[in-house]
Write a protein that holds these residues in place. Structure first.
Motif, PDB file in Angstrom:
ATOM      1  N   UNK A   1       0.852  -1.184   0.000  1.00 14.09           N
ATOM      2  CA  UNK A   1       0.000   0.000   0.000  1.00 14.09           C
ATOM      3  C   UNK A   1       0.890   1.237   0.000  1.00 14.09           C
ATOM      4  N   UNK A   2       0.620   2.129  -0.901  1.00 12.63           N
ATOM      5  CA  UNK A   2       1.371   3.376  -0.992  1.00 12.63           C
ATOM      6  C   UNK A   2       0.398   4.546  -0.888  1.00 12.63           C
ATOM      7  N   UNK A   3       0.852   5.610  -0.304  1.00 13.65           N
ATOM      8  CA  UNK A   3       0.035   6.813  -0.244  1.00 13.65           C
ATOM      9  C   UNK A   3       0.126   7.525  -1.591  1.00 13.65           C
ATOM     10  N   UNK A   4      -0.994   7.915  -2.127  1.00  8.17           N
ATOM     11  CA  UNK A   4      -1.035   8.631  -3.398  1.00  8.17           C
ATOM     12  C   UNK A   4      -1.608  10.009  -3.130  1.00  8.17           C
ATOM     13  N   UNK A   5      -0.925  11.006  -3.667  1.00  7.32           N
ATOM     14  CA  UNK A   5      -1.364  12.375  -3.460  1.00  7.32           C
ATOM     15  C   UNK A   5      -1.523  13.040  -4.825  1.00  7.32           C
ATOM     16  N   UNK A   6      -2.625  13.676  -5.048  1.00  4.43           N
ATOM     17  CA  UNK A   6      -2.862  14.386  -6.291  1.00  4.43           C
ATOM     18  C   UNK A   6      -2.229  15.763  -6.192  1.00  4.43           C
ATOM     19  N   UNK A   7      -1.408  16.097  -7.175  1.00  3.39           N
ATOM     20  CA  UNK A   7      -0.762  17.399  -7.205  1.00  3.39           C
ATOM     21  C   UNK A   7      -1.219  18.111  -8.464  1.00  3.39           C
ATOM     22  N   UNK A   8      -1.833  19.261  -8.264  1.00  4.13           N
ATOM     23  CA  UNK A   8      -2.307  20.026  -9.417  1.00  4.13           C
ATOM     24  C   UNK A   8      -1.173  20.898  -9.917  1.00  4.13           C
ATOM     25  N   UNK A   9      -0.836  20.738 -11.176  1.00  2.00           N
ATOM     26  CA  UNK A   9       0.258  21.518 -11.753  1.00  2.00           C
ATOM     27  C   UNK A   9      -0.221  22.870 -12.221  1.00  2.00           C
ATOM     28  N   UNK A  10       0.347  23.907 -11.667  1.00  2.00           N
ATOM     29  CA  UNK A  10       0.048  25.266 -12.117  1.00  2.00           C
ATOM     30  C   UNK A  10       1.354  25.930 -12.501  1.00  2.00           C
ATOM     31  N   UNK A  11       1.326  26.694 -13.548  1.00  2.00           N
ATOM     32  CA  UNK A  11       2.515  27.380 -14.016  1.00  2.00           C
ATOM     33  C   UNK A  11       2.572  28.758 -13.380  1.00  2.00           C
ATOM     34  N   UNK A  12       3.694  29.105 -12.745  1.00  2.00           N
ATOM     35  CA  UNK A  12       3.802  30.450 -12.184  1.00  2.00           C
ATOM     36  C   UNK A  12       3.822  31.474 -13.314  1.00  2.00           C
ATOM     37  N   UNK A  13       3.327  32.677 -13.062  1.00  2.00           N
ATOM     38  CA  UNK A  13       3.235  33.689 -14.121  1.00  2.00           C
ATOM     39  C   UNK A  13       4.576  34.011 -14.783  1.00  2.00           C
ATOM     40  N   UNK A  14       5.664  33.993 -14.013  1.00  2.00           N
ATOM     41  CA  UNK A  14       6.959  34.352 -14.585  1.00  2.00           C
ATOM     42  C   UNK A  14       7.476  33.296 -15.568  1.00  2.00           C
ATOM     43  N   UNK A  15       6.925  32.079 -15.532  1.00  2.00           N
ATOM     44  CA  UNK A  15       7.417  31.004 -16.380  1.00  2.00           C
ATOM     45  C   UNK A  15       6.572  30.788 -17.635  1.00  2.00           C
ATOM     46  N   UNK A  16       5.433  31.475 -17.743  1.00  2.00           N
ATOM     47  CA  UNK A  16       4.532  31.238 -18.867  1.00  2.00           C
ATOM     48  C   UNK A  16       5.186  31.540 -20.214  1.00  2.00           C
ATOM     49  N   UNK A  17       5.866  32.687 -20.326  1.00  2.00           N
ATOM     50  CA  UNK A  17       6.523  33.039 -21.587  1.00  2.00           C
ATOM     51  C   UNK A  17       7.627  32.052 -21.938  1.00  2.00           C
TER      52      UNK A  17
END
Length: 113
Positions: free
Chosen positions: A73-89
């Motif tokens: 049994x392993x713990x699974x965690x959902x991580x929502x990926x969001x791009x920081x504003x400075x990295x969008x370009x």
């Protein structure tokens, strides 16, 4: 830390990256388990200390510990990926090869990418 104080660590990391042999007199410790134990989550049993490196009677040299079976049994965690504003370009340039209209911004993006 000043670079002069970190010379030995830098040399060892360079040797490891190039997979060169370890210099004589250098002690190696193989970590088969994390060296830091996370705090147990509420309602879960704490982890045991089995498998931790042990020192032998041969001058404190660490021996390879017994390997514990991996729990099923392993713990699974959902991580929502969001791009920081400075990295969008930067990401847009790397994915689509498009640059901002402003020349200074375009130069910054190409330099950082």
């Amino acid at each position: 830390m000043f670079p002069a104080q970190n010379l030995i660590a830098d040399e060892l990391s360079n040797l490891a990256a190039k997979r060169k042999p370890v210099p004589p007199g250098t002690f190696v410790e193989y970590l088969t388990q994390p060296s830091v134990k996370p705090k147990p989550a509420a309602g879960t049993p704490s982890t045991s200390t089995q498998g931790a490196p042990t020192s032998s009677s041969r001058g404190g040299v660490l021996e390879q510990p017994r390997r514990e079976p991996i729990p099923r049994k392993h713990a699974i965690m959902f991580v929502e990926g969001t791009t920081p504003p400075w990295a969008e370009d930067i990401l847009q340039y790397l994915r689509d090869h498009t640059l901002p209209e402003d020349d200074k911004q375009a130069e910054r993006v190409t330099r950082q990418a």
